[in-house]
Write a protein that holds these residues in place. Sequence first.
Motif, short mmCIF file in Angstrom:
data_model
loop_
_atom_site.label_atom_id
_atom_site.label_comp_id
_atom_site.label_asym_id
_atom_site.label_seq_id
_atom_site.Cartn_x
_atom_site.Cartn_y
_atom_site.Cartn_z
N PRO A 222 0.82 -1.21 0.00
CA PRO A 222 0.00 0.00 0.00
C PRO A 222 0.87 1.27 0.00
O PRO A 222 1.80 1.40 0.80
N MET A 223 0.55 2.20 -0.90
CA MET A 223 1.34 3.42 -1.06
C MET A 223 1.39 4.24 0.22
O MET A 223 2.39 4.91 0.49
N ARG A 224 0.33 4.21 0.99
CA ARG A 224 0.31 4.99 2.22
C ARG A 224 1.41 4.52 3.18
O ARG A 224 1.95 5.31 3.96
N PHE A 225 1.75 3.26 3.10
CA PHE A 225 2.87 2.74 3.89
C PHE A 225 4.20 2.98 3.20
O PHE A 225 5.13 3.56 3.78
N THR A 226 4.35 2.57 1.94
CA THR A 226 5.67 2.60 1.29
C THR A 226 6.15 4.01 0.99
O THR A 226 7.35 4.25 0.90
N HIS A 227 5.22 4.96 0.84
CA HIS A 227 5.60 6.33 0.47
C HIS A 227 5.29 7.35 1.57
O HIS A 227 5.26 8.55 1.29
N GLN A 228 5.10 6.90 2.79
CA GLN A 228 4.82 7.86 3.86
C GLN A 228 5.99 8.82 4.04
O GLN A 228 7.15 8.42 4.07
N GLY A 229 5.65 10.11 4.07
CA GLY A 229 6.68 11.14 4.20
C GLY A 229 7.37 11.51 2.92
O GLY A 229 8.29 12.35 2.93
N ALA A 230 6.95 10.96 1.79
CA ALA A 230 7.60 11.26 0.51
C ALA A 230 7.18 12.64 0.02
O ALA A 230 6.02 12.87 -0.31
N SER A 231 8.13 13.57 -0.04
CA SER A 231 7.81 14.96 -0.38
C SER A 231 7.27 15.11 -1.80
O SER A 231 6.53 16.04 -2.09
N TRP A 232 7.62 14.17 -2.69
CA TRP A 232 7.19 14.28 -4.09
C TRP A 232 5.80 13.70 -4.33
O TRP A 232 5.31 13.74 -5.46
N VAL A 233 5.19 13.16 -3.27
CA VAL A 233 3.82 12.65 -3.38
C VAL A 233 2.97 13.41 -2.36
O VAL A 233 2.92 13.03 -1.18
N PRO A 234 2.32 14.52 -2.78
CA PRO A 234 1.62 15.39 -1.83
C PRO A 234 0.66 14.65 -0.91
O PRO A 234 0.55 14.99 0.27
N ALA A 235 -0.01 13.63 -1.41
CA ALA A 235 -0.99 12.92 -0.59
C ALA A 235 -0.36 12.21 0.60
O ALA A 235 -1.04 11.95 1.60
N SER A 240 2.72 9.69 8.50
CA SER A 240 3.75 8.99 9.26
C SER A 240 3.10 7.95 10.17
O SER A 240 1.88 7.96 10.37
N GLY A 241 3.91 7.04 10.67
CA GLY A 241 3.43 6.07 11.63
C GLY A 241 2.64 4.91 11.08
O GLY A 241 2.05 4.13 11.83
N VAL A 242 2.62 4.75 9.75
CA VAL A 242 1.89 3.64 9.14
C VAL A 242 2.76 2.39 9.21
O VAL A 242 3.94 2.41 8.82
N ARG A 279 10.12 3.32 1.59
CA ARG A 279 11.11 4.35 1.92
C ARG A 279 11.30 4.50 3.43
O ARG A 279 10.56 3.94 4.23
N GLU A 280 12.26 5.32 3.76
CA GLU A 280 12.72 5.45 5.13
C GLU A 280 11.71 6.10 6.08
O GLU A 280 11.94 6.12 7.29
N GLY A 281 10.59 6.59 5.57
CA GLY A 281 9.58 7.16 6.45
C GLY A 281 8.93 6.16 7.38
O GLY A 281 8.40 6.53 8.43
N GLY A 282 8.94 4.89 7.00
CA GLY A 282 8.36 3.85 7.83
C GLY A 282 9.35 3.29 8.83
O GLY A 282 10.57 3.47 8.69
N ASP A 283 8.85 2.61 9.88
CA ASP A 283 9.76 2.00 10.85
C ASP A 283 10.44 0.79 10.22
O ASP A 283 9.90 0.13 9.32
N ASP A 313 17.33 6.98 -1.89
CA ASP A 313 16.26 6.73 -0.92
C ASP A 313 15.75 5.31 -1.18
O ASP A 313 16.16 4.67 -2.14
N PHE A 314 14.93 4.79 -0.27
CA PHE A 314 14.56 3.36 -0.31
C PHE A 314 15.82 2.49 -0.27
O PHE A 314 15.88 1.42 -0.86
#
Length: 337
Positions: A222-235, A240-242, A279-283, A313-314
Amino acid sequence: MRAFWKGACALALAAMGVGMAHAAKPAPSAWDQDRVLGRGVNIIGYDPLWKDFRQGHFKTYHFFKIRQAGFTTVRIVLQSFEHMDKHNQLPQKWIDTLDWAVNGATHAGLNVIVDEHDYNLCSENPDACHDKLIAFWRQVGHHLRKRNSNVMFELLNEPHGPLDAAKWNATLRELIPIVRRDNPTRTLVIGPTQWNSLHQIDTLELPENDRHIIVTFHYYDPMRFTHQGASWVPAFANVSGVTCCTAEERAKIDSDFDQVSAWSKAHDRPILLGEFGAREGGDMASRVAWTSAVARSAERHEFAWTYWQFDGDFIVWDMKKDDWVRPILGALIPGKG
């Protein structure tokens, strides 16, 4: 003497037969090539070496580090358009850097996917992309025409937006014959539109008689997990915290890959999972769980894969520490973490 010449002629004819048989050895099938690709990693797409080789982060020894860790393939990410002159010609120093990368990888015992990665320009303005993409493959396809079969060509990363299925298929009808002029049996890697979405794979229109093609898709769900905190994906920039991965989330990965596998079998086309990563936004624990689940599911489905990405990144390699990110490496190559 007559017996001698008779024997010599027989040996010569036998040698000619062996030579002709060797010369006529068929090119490996796409299925064989997919098995050869195995486990891979994306490299050097955003490395300064493309503008100034002396400033490069990636060094020749990294190819050997990648092979020693258990990877068998690198996908060389090329953003070539910005280097072209007004006539869409690539400079010799850029070609030299490409040769360094291909040589370094193959000398280390790695397979190579040469990936044209100017997907944003091509997708935002397909008409502006057209001549550049054609020019790229005329030049690079010709330049690499004598390379061994372990060097493969990916025609374009992640077409999307206005470069929809109809336009992408029309582009392929023009592009594939151009590449085939110098590389009649080289394995090509081609993915569907909408960011190489598995849900668009059935829209691909490939030449039925060209069986030297591997079909690729990318997976970040799920993108909400893999791309959390990604500045290039506004949504997801402020997400964070997913966490991941529940049994249901793992089952969803398998189910998605089942869909790709069914298409593969129905169309007799092997599959490369060309990109996946969290990416690194996840734990870290969740990232390891997701990465392992995707890699193992791909392998169970007999897909080759190339992880996104080596550094940047990633990451699976920390350039500052000059060492592997061990938990991610272990998720990709069990026992290597």
